[in-house]
Design an enzyme around this catalytic site. Structure first.
Site, PDB file in Angstrom:
ATOM      1  N   SER A 143       0.856  -1.185   0.000  1.00 56.87           N
ATOM      2  CA  SER A 143       0.000   0.000   0.000  1.00 56.87           C
ATOM      3  C   SER A 143       0.888   1.229   0.000  1.00 56.87           C
ATOM      4  CB  SER A 143      -0.880   0.018   1.258  1.00 56.87           C
ATOM      5  OG  SER A 143      -1.532   1.273   1.381  1.00 56.87           O
ATOM      6  N   TYR A 157      -1.670  -0.590  10.116  1.00 56.08           N
ATOM      7  CA  TYR A 157      -1.828  -1.053   8.735  1.00 56.08           C
ATOM      8  C   TYR A 157      -0.606  -0.663   7.904  1.00 56.08           C
ATOM      9  CZ  TYR A 157      -3.682  -1.026   3.933  1.00 56.08           C
ATOM     10  OH  TYR A 157      -3.864  -1.217   2.584  1.00 56.08           O
TER      11      TYR A 157
HETATM   12  P1  NAP Z   1     -11.674  -5.224   0.211  1.00 59.29           P
HETATM   13  O1  NAP Z   1     -12.552  -4.657  -0.838  1.00 59.29           O
HETATM   14  O2  NAP Z   1     -11.984  -4.962   1.651  1.00 59.29           O
HETATM   15  O3  NAP Z   1     -11.566  -6.797  -0.028  1.00 59.29           O
HETATM   16  C1  NAP Z   1     -10.793  -7.559   0.849  1.00 59.29           C
HETATM   17  C2  NAP Z   1     -10.836  -9.005   0.432  1.00 59.29           C
HETATM   18  O4  NAP Z   1      -9.990  -9.742   1.335  1.00 59.29           O
HETATM   19  C3  NAP Z   1     -12.217  -9.634   0.546  1.00 59.29           C
HETATM   20  O5  NAP Z   1     -12.344 -10.604  -0.466  1.00 59.29           O
HETATM   21  C4  NAP Z   1     -12.187 -10.308   1.909  1.00 59.29           C
HETATM   22  O6  NAP Z   1     -13.023 -11.449   1.998  1.00 59.29           O
HETATM   23  C5  NAP Z   1     -10.757 -10.764   1.962  1.00 59.29           C
HETATM   24  N1  NAP Z   1     -10.234 -10.951   3.308  1.00 59.29           N
HETATM   25  C6  NAP Z   1     -10.198 -10.073   4.322  1.00 59.29           C
HETATM   26  N2  NAP Z   1      -9.621 -10.640   5.391  1.00 59.29           N
HETATM   27  C7  NAP Z   1      -9.307 -11.911   5.043  1.00 59.29           C
HETATM   28  C8  NAP Z   1      -8.730 -12.995   5.719  1.00 59.29           C
HETATM   29  N3  NAP Z   1      -8.337 -12.889   6.997  1.00 59.29           N
HETATM   30  N4  NAP Z   1      -8.568 -14.157   5.045  1.00 59.29           N
HETATM   31  C9  NAP Z   1      -8.962 -14.278   3.754  1.00 59.29           C
HETATM   32  N5  NAP Z   1      -9.531 -13.281   3.065  1.00 59.29           N
HETATM   33  C10 NAP Z   1      -9.711 -12.113   3.712  1.00 59.29           C
HETATM   34  O7  NAP Z   1     -10.158  -4.738   0.011  1.00 59.29           O
HETATM   35  P2  NAP Z   1      -9.400  -4.148  -1.278  1.00 59.29           P
HETATM   36  O8  NAP Z   1      -9.530  -2.679  -1.241  1.00 59.29           O
HETATM   37  O9  NAP Z   1      -9.794  -4.899  -2.481  1.00 59.29           O
HETATM   38  O10 NAP Z   1      -7.901  -4.477  -0.860  1.00 59.29           O
HETATM   39  C11 NAP Z   1      -7.215  -5.612  -1.353  1.00 59.29           C
HETATM   40  C12 NAP Z   1      -5.756  -5.456  -0.950  1.00 59.29           C
HETATM   41  O11 NAP Z   1      -5.250  -4.224  -1.462  1.00 59.29           O
HETATM   42  C13 NAP Z   1      -5.523  -5.423   0.555  1.00 59.29           C
HETATM   43  O12 NAP Z   1      -4.346  -6.101   0.890  1.00 59.29           O
HETATM   44  C14 NAP Z   1      -5.383  -3.940   0.837  1.00 59.29           C
HETATM   45  O13 NAP Z   1      -4.619  -3.680   1.999  1.00 59.29           O
HETATM   46  C15 NAP Z   1      -4.681  -3.471  -0.420  1.00 59.29           C
HETATM   47  N6  NAP Z   1      -4.849  -2.043  -0.677  1.00 59.29           N
HETATM   48  C16 NAP Z   1      -6.066  -1.501  -0.971  1.00 59.29           C
HETATM   49  C17 NAP Z   1      -6.178  -0.135  -1.187  1.00 59.29           C
HETATM   50  C18 NAP Z   1      -7.481   0.545  -1.505  1.00 59.29           C
HETATM   51  O14 NAP Z   1      -7.513   1.792  -1.541  1.00 59.29           O
HETATM   52  N7  NAP Z   1      -8.562  -0.176  -1.743  1.00 59.29           N
HETATM   53  C19 NAP Z   1      -5.046   0.669  -1.096  1.00 59.29           C
HETATM   54  C20 NAP Z   1      -3.828   0.083  -0.798  1.00 59.29           C
HETATM   55  C21 NAP Z   1      -3.738  -1.266  -0.597  1.00 59.29           C
HETATM   56  P3  NAP Z   1     -14.574 -11.348   2.519  1.00 59.29           P
HETATM   57  O15 NAP Z   1     -15.128 -10.049   2.015  1.00 59.29           O
HETATM   58  O16 NAP Z   1     -15.214 -12.557   1.924  1.00 59.29           O
HETATM   59  O17 NAP Z   1     -14.513 -11.383   4.009  1.00 59.29           O
END
Ligand code: NAP
Length: 248
Positions: A143, A157
């Protein structure tokens, strides 16, 4: 056994993981899709990926639980007998807080999911890729917070994602002689539900004007970067962490 390359994606029910699944299916991968809780969304992603020609197996489980990781890899082993790529995507944020308001349970859970989970999921991929002897690609989700620190928001985080950055470099050095490439992406402000889960549903709208490109990114823009890193077009890239931040 399948002739298509096999990719495991953690956290694939929604957001960036779901976008990666849909793009990977379109690009010719068969898939094991992990998620933690959202059965309906995971099944919808699987349906879309199957329509694009992929064979898809769902693997519900919590990456913070070693027994669940074993069950996830049983889906890989039993259905495909190989793994060619891992998108190490599952991750969480906590509620906005200062360090003085964070307790041990919060810090432990943050690192259990974002760091130990990612490391153990990668370990299982590397074990199989080395045994196969055909190389592979691993993309970890870091991130922009790993650079920015996220003080006053969620520095736990940010610290967990900084750990992912250096884990990416260390693992890439370890496995490069086996033809396994390990990369990370650092997404910036991406329009997914993760912000609402962290208690800030308006975060994307609030932050987007502060991005040099004056907009948020989409999950698909992150997925396109990840799929490029996994592809042969990036065959001399390893150990790199790539910002996908609109310049932030
Ligand atoms: P999201 O929309 O909240 O989706 C998270 C996904 O991870 C969901 O499929 C969730 O499953 C799953 N998950 C959460 N905890 C888990 C666990 N303990 N075991 C297995 N699966 C788990 O998040 P996102 O925004 O797509 O983010 C994806 C990645 O990108 C993350 O690592 C996040 O830190 C990183 N990231 C995101 C952003 C952003 O702005 N969105 C920025 C920087 C980095 P369920 O929903 O089925 O529980």
């Amino acid at each position: 056994m399948t002739q298509r390359p096999v990719c495991l994606i953690t956290g694939a029910s929604v957001g960036i993981g779901a976008a990666c699944a849909e793009l990977a299916a379109a690009r010719g991968y068969d898939l094991v899709l992990n998620y933690r809780s959202d059965d309906a969304s995971a099944e919808a992603v699987a349906t879309t990926c199957c329509a694009a020609g992929a064979t898809v197996h769902l693997a519900k489980g919590d990456v913070a639980e070693p027994d669940d990781i074993a069950r996830i890899y049983a889906q890989v082993d039993d259905n495909f007998g190989r793994i060619d790529a891992l998108i190490n995507n599952a991750g969480i944020v906590g509620q906005t807080a200062r360090l003085t308001d964070m307790d041990h349970a919060r810090l432990h859970h943050m690192f259990a999911v974002n760091v130990f989970g990612a490391m153990l999921v990668a370990k299982e991929a590397v074990t199989r890729m080395e045994a196969q002897g055909t190389g592979g690609a691993i993309v970890n989700l870091s991130s922009a917070a790993a650079r920015l620190g996220s003080g006053g928001q969620y520095l736990d985080y940010a610290a967990s994602k900084a750990a992912i950055d250096i884990f990416t470099k260390g693992l890439s050095d370890e496995v490069a002689p086996h033809g396994i490439r390990v990369m990370a992406v650092r997404p910036g402000i991406i329009a997914t539900d993760i912000h609402a889960k962290g208690g800030e549903p308006d975060r994307v709208a609030r932050m987007a004007p502060l991005v040099p490109m004056k907009r948020e990114g989409s999950a698909m823009e992150v997925a396109q970067t990840i799929l490029w890193l996994m592809s042969d077009e990036a065959s001399y890239v390893t150990g790199s962490t790539l910002d996908v931040t609109g310049g932030r």
